[in-house]
Write a protein that holds these residues in place. Structure first.
Motif, PDB file in Angstrom:
ATOM      1  N   GLU A  16      -8.262   3.332  29.768  1.00  0.00           N
ATOM      2  CA  GLU A  16      -7.058   2.510  29.646  1.00  0.00           C
ATOM      3  C   GLU A  16      -5.817   3.345  29.957  1.00  0.00           C
ATOM      4  OE1 GLU A  16      -4.629  -0.070  26.262  1.00  0.00           O
ATOM      5  OE2 GLU A  16      -5.891   1.628  25.676  1.00  0.00           O
ATOM      6  N   THR A  17      -5.748   4.547  29.388  1.00  0.00           N
ATOM      7  CA  THR A  17      -4.606   5.440  29.628  1.00  0.00           C
ATOM      8  C   THR A  17      -4.524   5.826  31.098  1.00  0.00           C
ATOM      9  OG1 THR A  17      -4.731   6.304  27.368  1.00  0.00           O
ATOM     10  CG2 THR A  17      -3.553   7.649  28.980  1.00  0.00           C
ATOM     11  N   MET A  18      -5.670   6.144  31.688  1.00  0.00           N
ATOM     12  CA  MET A  18      -5.692   6.482  33.116  1.00  0.00           C
ATOM     13  C   MET A  18      -5.269   5.282  33.968  1.00  0.00           C
ATOM     14  SD  MET A  18      -6.675   9.709  33.589  1.00  0.00           S
ATOM     15  CE  MET A  18      -7.575   9.881  35.143  1.00  0.00           C
ATOM     16  N   ALA A  19      -5.724   4.087  33.588  1.00  0.00           N
ATOM     17  CA  ALA A  19      -5.371   2.876  34.333  1.00  0.00           C
ATOM     18  C   ALA A  19      -3.862   2.640  34.308  1.00  0.00           C
ATOM     19  CB  ALA A  19      -6.103   1.668  33.753  1.00  0.00           C
ATOM     20  N   GLN A  20      -3.255   2.888  33.175  1.00  0.00           N
ATOM     21  CA  GLN A  20      -1.808   2.723  33.071  1.00  0.00           C
ATOM     22  C   GLN A  20      -1.084   3.726  33.969  1.00  0.00           C
ATOM     23  OE1 GLN A  20      -1.870   2.993  28.737  1.00  0.00           O
ATOM     24  NE2 GLN A  20      -1.075   0.909  28.598  1.00  0.00           N
ATOM     25  N   ALA A  21      -1.630   4.950  34.059  1.00  0.00           N
ATOM     26  CA  ALA A  21      -1.030   5.947  34.948  1.00  0.00           C
ATOM     27  C   ALA A  21      -1.188   5.538  36.408  1.00  0.00           C
ATOM     28  CB  ALA A  21      -1.667   7.319  34.702  1.00  0.00           C
ATOM     29  N   VAL A  22      -2.358   5.024  36.775  1.00  0.00           N
ATOM     30  CA  VAL A  22      -2.570   4.525  38.140  1.00  0.00           C
ATOM     31  C   VAL A  22      -1.563   3.424  38.449  1.00  0.00           C
ATOM     32  CG1 VAL A  22      -4.165   3.298  39.664  1.00  0.00           C
ATOM     33  CG2 VAL A  22      -5.020   5.157  38.218  1.00  0.00           C
ATOM     34  N   ALA A  23      -1.379   2.505  37.504  1.00  0.00           N
ATOM     35  CA  ALA A  23      -0.425   1.408  37.695  1.00  0.00           C
ATOM     36  C   ALA A  23       0.999   1.934  37.852  1.00  0.00           C
ATOM     37  CB  ALA A  23      -0.514   0.429  36.526  1.00  0.00           C
ATOM     38  N   GLU A  24       1.345   2.982  37.110  1.00  0.00           N
ATOM     39  CA  GLU A  24       2.667   3.601  37.256  1.00  0.00           C
ATOM     40  C   GLU A  24       2.863   4.110  38.681  1.00  0.00           C
ATOM     41  OE1 GLU A  24       3.003   6.684  34.350  1.00  0.00           O
ATOM     42  OE2 GLU A  24       2.795   5.305  32.659  1.00  0.00           O
ATOM     43  N   GLY A  25       1.807   4.687  39.234  1.00  0.00           N
ATOM     44  CA  GLY A  25       1.883   5.179  40.604  1.00  0.00           C
ATOM     45  C   GLY A  25       2.100   4.065  41.605  1.00  0.00           C
ATOM     46  N   VAL A  26       1.436   2.933  41.376  1.00  0.00           N
ATOM     47  CA  VAL A  26       1.622   1.773  42.258  1.00  0.00           C
ATOM     48  C   VAL A  26       3.077   1.327  42.225  1.00  0.00           C
ATOM     49  CG1 VAL A  26       0.982  -0.626  42.695  1.00  0.00           C
ATOM     50  CG2 VAL A  26      -0.771   1.007  41.952  1.00  0.00           C
ATOM     51  N   SER A  35      -1.068  -5.561  39.186  1.00  0.00           N
ATOM     52  CA  SER A  35      -1.645  -6.279  38.051  1.00  0.00           C
ATOM     53  C   SER A  35      -2.646  -5.349  37.374  1.00  0.00           C
ATOM     54  CB  SER A  35      -2.357  -7.551  38.506  1.00  0.00           C
ATOM     55  OG  SER A  35      -1.454  -8.458  39.084  1.00  0.00           O
ATOM     56  N   LEU A  36      -2.573  -5.255  36.055  1.00  0.00           N
ATOM     57  CA  LEU A  36      -3.489  -4.431  35.270  1.00  0.00           C
ATOM     58  C   LEU A  36      -4.403  -5.366  34.490  1.00  0.00           C
ATOM     59  CD1 LEU A  36      -4.143  -1.489  34.289  1.00  0.00           C
ATOM     60  CD2 LEU A  36      -2.551  -1.914  32.414  1.00  0.00           C
ATOM     61  N   LYS A  37      -5.714  -5.317  34.812  1.00  0.00           N
ATOM     62  CA  LYS A  37      -6.653  -6.242  34.170  1.00  0.00           C
ATOM     63  C   LYS A  37      -7.927  -5.526  33.736  1.00  0.00           C
ATOM     64  CE  LYS A  37      -4.813 -10.446  35.994  1.00  0.00           C
ATOM     65  NZ  LYS A  37      -5.071 -11.877  36.169  1.00  0.00           N
ATOM     66  N   ARG A  38      -8.551  -6.105  32.710  1.00  0.00           N
ATOM     67  CA  ARG A  38      -9.788  -5.553  32.166  1.00  0.00           C
ATOM     68  C   ARG A  38     -10.971  -6.453  32.524  1.00  0.00           C
ATOM     69  NH1 ARG A  38      -9.336  -6.445  26.672  1.00  0.00           N
ATOM     70  NH2 ARG A  38      -7.422  -7.641  26.927  1.00  0.00           N
ATOM     71  N   VAL A  39     -12.157  -5.854  32.567  1.00  0.00           N
ATOM     72  CA  VAL A  39     -13.357  -6.667  32.752  1.00  0.00           C
ATOM     73  C   VAL A  39     -13.820  -7.151  31.379  1.00  0.00           C
ATOM     74  CG1 VAL A  39     -14.020  -5.378  34.817  1.00  0.00           C
ATOM     75  CG2 VAL A  39     -14.987  -4.724  32.617  1.00  0.00           C
ATOM     76  N   PRO A  40     -14.537  -8.270  31.315  1.00  0.00           N
ATOM     77  CA  PRO A  40     -14.992  -8.791  30.024  1.00  0.00           C
ATOM     78  C   PRO A  40     -15.919  -7.812  29.292  1.00  0.00           C
ATOM     79  CG  PRO A  40     -15.164 -10.472  31.725  1.00  0.00           C
ATOM     80  CD  PRO A  40     -14.853  -9.180  32.426  1.00  0.00           C
ATOM     81  N   GLU A  41     -15.795  -7.809  27.985  1.00  0.00           N
ATOM     82  CA  GLU A  41     -16.638  -6.956  27.141  1.00  0.00           C
ATOM     83  C   GLU A  41     -17.985  -7.643  26.907  1.00  0.00           C
ATOM     84  OE1 GLU A  41     -18.148  -4.282  25.862  1.00  0.00           O
ATOM     85  OE2 GLU A  41     -16.131  -3.599  25.294  1.00  0.00           O
ATOM     86  N   LEU A  42     -19.056  -6.871  26.902  1.00  0.00           N
ATOM     87  CA  LEU A  42     -20.394  -7.400  26.660  1.00  0.00           C
ATOM     88  C   LEU A  42     -20.927  -7.043  25.269  1.00  0.00           C
ATOM     89  CD1 LEU A  42     -22.075  -6.478  30.088  1.00  0.00           C
ATOM     90  CD2 LEU A  42     -20.959  -8.639  29.445  1.00  0.00           C
ATOM     91  N   LYS A  54     -11.813   0.866  20.908  1.00  0.00           N
ATOM     92  CA  LYS A  54     -10.404   0.466  20.885  1.00  0.00           C
ATOM     93  C   LYS A  54     -10.346  -1.006  21.278  1.00  0.00           C
ATOM     94  CE  LYS A  54      -5.832   1.962  22.456  1.00  0.00           C
ATOM     95  NZ  LYS A  54      -5.300   0.741  23.046  1.00  0.00           N
ATOM     96  N   ILE A  55     -10.029  -1.850  20.331  1.00  0.00           N
ATOM     97  CA  ILE A  55     -10.099  -3.292  20.544  1.00  0.00           C
ATOM     98  C   ILE A  55      -8.892  -3.819  21.329  1.00  0.00           C
ATOM     99  CG2 ILE A  55     -10.311  -5.550  19.437  1.00  0.00           C
ATOM    100  CD1 ILE A  55     -12.746  -3.728  19.032  1.00  0.00           C
ATOM    101  N   ASP A  56      -7.700  -3.405  20.932  1.00  0.00           N
ATOM    102  CA  ASP A  56      -6.468  -3.897  21.549  1.00  0.00           C
ATOM    103  C   ASP A  56      -6.108  -3.020  22.738  1.00  0.00           C
ATOM    104  OD1 ASP A  56      -4.134  -5.302  21.999  1.00  0.00           O
ATOM    105  OD2 ASP A  56      -2.973  -4.114  20.562  1.00  0.00           O
ATOM    106  N   GLN A  57      -6.265  -3.560  23.960  1.00  0.00           N
ATOM    107  CA  GLN A  57      -6.003  -2.770  25.161  1.00  0.00           C
ATOM    108  C   GLN A  57      -5.087  -3.517  26.120  1.00  0.00           C
ATOM    109  OE1 GLN A  57      -9.257  -0.596  26.933  1.00  0.00           O
ATOM    110  NE2 GLN A  57     -10.525  -0.837  25.116  1.00  0.00           N
TER     111      GLN A  57
END
Length: 201
Positions: A16-26, A35-42, A54-57
């Motif tokens: 999640e932290t890395m994804a936010q950094a990638v989004a900052e670069g964009v 757009s920052l999105k997650r895949v469904p949890e199984l 970590k539930i809240d992302q």
């Protein structure tokens, strides 16, 4: 407007932290929309709670794989599971047969980032396994060129590969992404977006 999706799965928040950094670069690229999105949890919620997930992302859950065709670039982030992507991420891509059949992702830019518990825990095999899936969709793969000096950092233990950004979490998840790893992730987001603009501009 170049539309970029940062699509990730994270159990304990490292990706999640890395994804936010990638989004900052964009966001550093003029004319880009991210757009920052997650895949469904199984995993069942009670198991996640017992395991300390970590539930809240950040980001909404991607509800329909047909949405993937709306983007010029897709940057995929997932932890490593035995040198491969997580089942959660695999499950999402296994639903994209219709997109493959229609050639919906052909020519779009694809990229990947990951995490492992140890320094040699399968980062590169995970990244290239993601690349394999994206290539089957006809996507143009973009990694992290050695023009980013952080790939040559020998002063500290660090993730970061030419195949994509990465971080090392330690076995207990206590190590958070370092500034070097986050800087590589931001560079990746910017670099992928710039390539997408050249291809689709």
């Amino acid at each position: 407007m170049t539309k970029v999706l940062v699509l990730y799965y994270s159990s304990y928040g490292h990706i999640e932290t890395m994804a936010q950094a990638v989004a900052e670069g964009v966001k550093q690229v003029d004319g880009a929309d991210v757009s920052l999105k997650r895949v469904p949890e199984l995993v069942p919620e009670e198991v996640r709670e017992k395991s300390g997930y970590k539930i809240d992302q950040a980001g909404d859950v991607l509800q329909d794989v047909s949405e993937l065709e709306n983007y010029d670039a897709i940057i995929v982030g997932t932890p490593t599971r035995f040198g491969n992507m997580t089942s959660q991420m695999r499950n999402l891509w296994d639903q994209t047969g219709g997109l493959w059949f229609n050639g919906s992702l052909i020519g779009k830019v694809g990229s990947a980032f990951t995490s492992t518990a140890s320094q040699h825990g399968g980062q590169e095999t995970t990244l290239t396994s993601i690349h394999t899936t994206l290539i089957h969709h006809g996507m143009v793969i973009v990694g992290v060129p050695y023009s980013h000096s952080g790939l040559n950092n020998m002063k500290e233990i660090t993730g970061g590969t030419p195949y994509g950004a990465s971080t090392i979490t330690d076995g207990d998840g206590s190590r958070l992404p370092s500034e070097n790893e986050l800087d590589i992730a931001r560079f990746q987001g910017r670099h992928v977006t710039e390539i997408a603009q050249k291809l689709h501009g």
